[in-house]
Design a protein around this motif. Structure first.
Motif, short mmCIF file in Angstrom:
data_model
loop_
_atom_site.label_atom_id
_atom_site.label_comp_id
_atom_site.label_asym_id
_atom_site.label_seq_id
_atom_site.Cartn_x
_atom_site.Cartn_y
_atom_site.Cartn_z
N VAL A 294 0.78 -1.14 0.12
CA VAL A 294 -0.28 -0.10 0.21
C VAL A 294 0.97 1.28 0.05
CG1 VAL A 294 -1.35 1.44 1.26
CG2 VAL A 294 -1.95 -1.06 0.99
N LYS A 295 2.03 0.97 0.80
CA LYS A 295 2.96 2.34 0.92
C LYS A 295 3.60 2.63 -0.68
CE LYS A 295 4.51 2.24 5.74
NZ LYS A 295 5.42 1.96 6.69
N GLN A 296 3.88 1.67 -1.28
CA GLN A 296 4.43 1.61 -2.63
C GLN A 296 3.46 2.24 -3.83
OE1 GLN A 296 6.34 -1.33 -5.85
NE2 GLN A 296 7.15 -1.39 -3.76
N ILE A 297 2.24 1.63 -3.48
CA ILE A 297 1.28 2.24 -4.54
C ILE A 297 1.05 3.68 -4.26
CG2 ILE A 297 -1.19 1.89 -5.21
CD1 ILE A 297 -1.10 -1.01 -4.61
N GLU A 298 0.98 4.05 -2.98
CA GLU A 298 0.67 5.51 -2.32
C GLU A 298 1.63 6.43 -2.88
OE1 GLU A 298 -0.69 8.23 0.89
OE2 GLU A 298 -1.56 6.40 0.20
N SER A 299 2.95 6.01 -2.70
CA SER A 299 4.13 7.03 -3.42
C SER A 299 3.99 7.01 -4.81
CB SER A 299 5.27 6.21 -2.91
OG SER A 299 5.64 5.13 -3.60
N GLN A 300 3.60 6.08 -5.69
CA GLN A 300 3.37 6.31 -7.02
C GLN A 300 2.27 7.20 -7.27
OE1 GLN A 300 3.98 3.01 -9.55
NE2 GLN A 300 5.23 1.70 -8.06
N LEU A 301 1.13 7.11 -6.45
CA LEU A 301 -0.11 7.90 -6.77
C LEU A 301 0.31 9.25 -6.35
CD1 LEU A 301 -2.96 5.73 -5.48
CD2 LEU A 301 -2.52 6.41 -7.80
N VAL A 302 1.13 9.41 -5.33
CA VAL A 302 1.28 10.86 -4.95
C VAL A 302 2.30 11.58 -5.86
CG1 VAL A 302 2.56 12.04 -3.13
CG2 VAL A 302 1.06 10.55 -2.30
N MET A 303 3.03 10.95 -6.47
CA MET A 303 4.08 11.43 -7.48
C MET A 303 3.39 11.94 -8.77
SD MET A 303 7.48 9.10 -7.97
CE MET A 303 6.70 7.70 -8.21
N ARG A 304 2.08 11.38 -8.88
CA ARG A 304 1.19 11.74 -9.98
C ARG A 304 0.06 12.45 -9.54
NH1 ARG A 304 3.24 6.72 -11.05
NH2 ARG A 304 4.05 6.19 -13.07
N HIS A 305 0.61 13.47 -8.26
CA HIS A 305 -0.54 14.18 -7.81
C HIS A 305 -1.98 13.78 -7.40
CE1 HIS A 305 2.61 17.14 -8.90
NE2 HIS A 305 2.42 16.61 -10.07
N TYR A 306 -2.14 12.23 -7.17
CA TYR A 306 -3.50 11.57 -6.83
C TYR A 306 -3.19 11.39 -5.15
CZ TYR A 306 -4.83 10.86 -11.64
OH TYR A 306 -5.07 10.90 -12.79
#
Length: 420
Positions: free
Chosen positions: A402-414
């Motif tokens: 979940v943390k890894q998916i979270e970081s990738q979403l945050v990088m794309r401003h989600y």
């Protein structure tokens, strides 16, 4: 939460990674259902009817494939054992330590060594399994050839599982090896529900579910808990620019050793039972009494299990956590702990603090490991199918993914799951 899931599938690259991961995990579950054509399924089932200790742990980590001796019976266990062995040897062998410090090229060489060790361990383990279950062979080729072919089947399954795990890590989301274990652990949930339902005791079922939910929350707290030691960097001039002066911290995780102490403890305490099982499935006399006392369902075995978990927690943490090295790196970079002199005093302070934190982690880890055993003892449950180690693995992997998916979403401003 639904918005977050929708955002995940909006990102093409992330969507491909998730779909690839799901496809590979489905392949793992499919391989866990393919039987070994050389063995009689009923004889194997009878042999593992009362599986306990490390055998039960192997079965959990393989998603029931081990107790049925299917294609992926050994699952990812040889790779995990090889990784642990190489990690321990890295501290003892200077050459491996140099490779670890060489960056990406050194990491690739260590991975190659780990794969070779995995194949070796898979061959040894497959021989032990095939020799121990030689009475279950139904092939007309003879015992010797049946053992050889069975070793080939199990080793091929272990190597293929390792490849799937590394492919998920490279092309998918999360750590592939950990995700394989998590999926196999979760596949045991239906059998746990069936086991509880077969006793037809509503209060027992409610109590077990409440305790497992409490354990899950306890594990989440334990996985996220850490002691943060503040670090101050001194200001320094380099040319015309001022560097340093910032404040950060060194995190010391409460559960620094993870699930490894439980695996080591259950492997050591179950070793006499496994070796004896190769020659006599139902030992009697004084040796049978010794094996009964070593079982974790016995009070003595449970106490020994807890003691071994605490010991291995200290042992593994002492190997992987080096206060002296951290203190030297801080001193080289101009960092210091407020109120503590750099150098040896800092190393001593870090050692003392980490010992307190590790002690708390060892006690918490022992509680997680022994609670399911206490439940089985109180309610006379033969096989709960869910252990403390399996819960820790599933929850720990879920949090990291979940943390890894979270970081990738945050990088794309989600917004991610943890940001909602």
């Amino acid at each position: 939460m639904f918005t977050t899931i929708k955002n995940i599938f909006k990102v093409k690259d992330l969507r491909k990674k998730i779909l690839y991961t799901l496809m590979m995990l489905a392949l793992v579950r499919l391989g866990s259902l393919i039987p070994n054509p050389l063995m009689d399924a009923s004889a194997v089932k009878q042999y593992f009817a009362s599986a306990s200790g490390v055998m039960a742990l192997f079965d959990i980590m393989s998603g029931n494939a081990f107790s049925q001796m299917n294609l992926f019976a050994m699952g990812i266990t040889p790779y995990i054992n090889a990784s642990i062995i190489i990690s321990l040897l890295t501290v003892a062998i200077p050459k491996l330590e140099e490779l670890q410090e060489d960056g990406e090229s050194g990491r690739k060489k260590i991975n190659e060594i780990t794969r070779i060790v995995t194949v070796g361990l898979a061959l040894i383990q497959s021989f032990g399994i095939s020799f121990g279950l030689r009475h279950a062979f139904v092939s007309d080729l003879g015992v010797a050839w049946s053992i050889i072919l069975s070793m080939a089947v199990f080793t091929a399954g272990a190597v293929f599982t390792m490849w799937i795990g590394e492919s998920i890590t490279e092309y998918g989301v999360g750590n592939g090896i950990s995700l394989i274990i998590m999926v196999n652990v979760l596949s045991r949930v239906p059998s746990t529900i069936t086991t509880l339902g077969s006793y037809q005791n509503v209060w027992m079922t409610i109590t077990v579910i409440v305790v497992l939910l409490f354990m899950s929350a306890f594990i989440v707290v334990m996985e996220l808990a850490e002691r943060r030691i503040p670090i101050q960097y001194a200001k320094r001039m380099s040319g015309r620019k001022m560097y340093g002066g910032s404040t950060t911290y060194i995190p010391i995780r409460v559960n620094m050793a993870g699930v490894i102490p439980i695996i080591f403890a259950i492997s050591l305490i179950s070793m006499p039972q496994i070796i004896t099982g190769f020659f006599n499935s139902n030992p009697t006399g004084w040796w049978g009494t010794v094996l009964k006392w070593l079982n974790t369902s016995h009070p003595f075995g449970a106490c020994l299990y807890v003691a071994l978990i605490i010991f291995f927690t200290y042992f593994y943490s002492a190997i992987t956590y080096n206060p002296r090295e951290i203190a030297e790196n801080l001193k080289k970079n101009g960092g210091f702990i407020p109120g503590i002199r750099p150098g040896a005093p800092t190393a001593e302070y870090l050692k003392k603090t980490s010992t307190y934190v590790i002690t708390i982690g060892a006690i918490m880890l022992a509680i997680v490991a022994v609670l399911p055993i206490i439940l089985q003892f109180i309610f006379k449950i033969d096989n709960l199918s869910i252990s403390g180690s399996s819960l820790m693995i599933a929850i720990g992997v879920a949090l990291e993914t979940v943390k890894q998916i979270e970081s990738q979403l945050v990088m794309r401003h989600y917004k991610g799951f943890l940001s909602d």
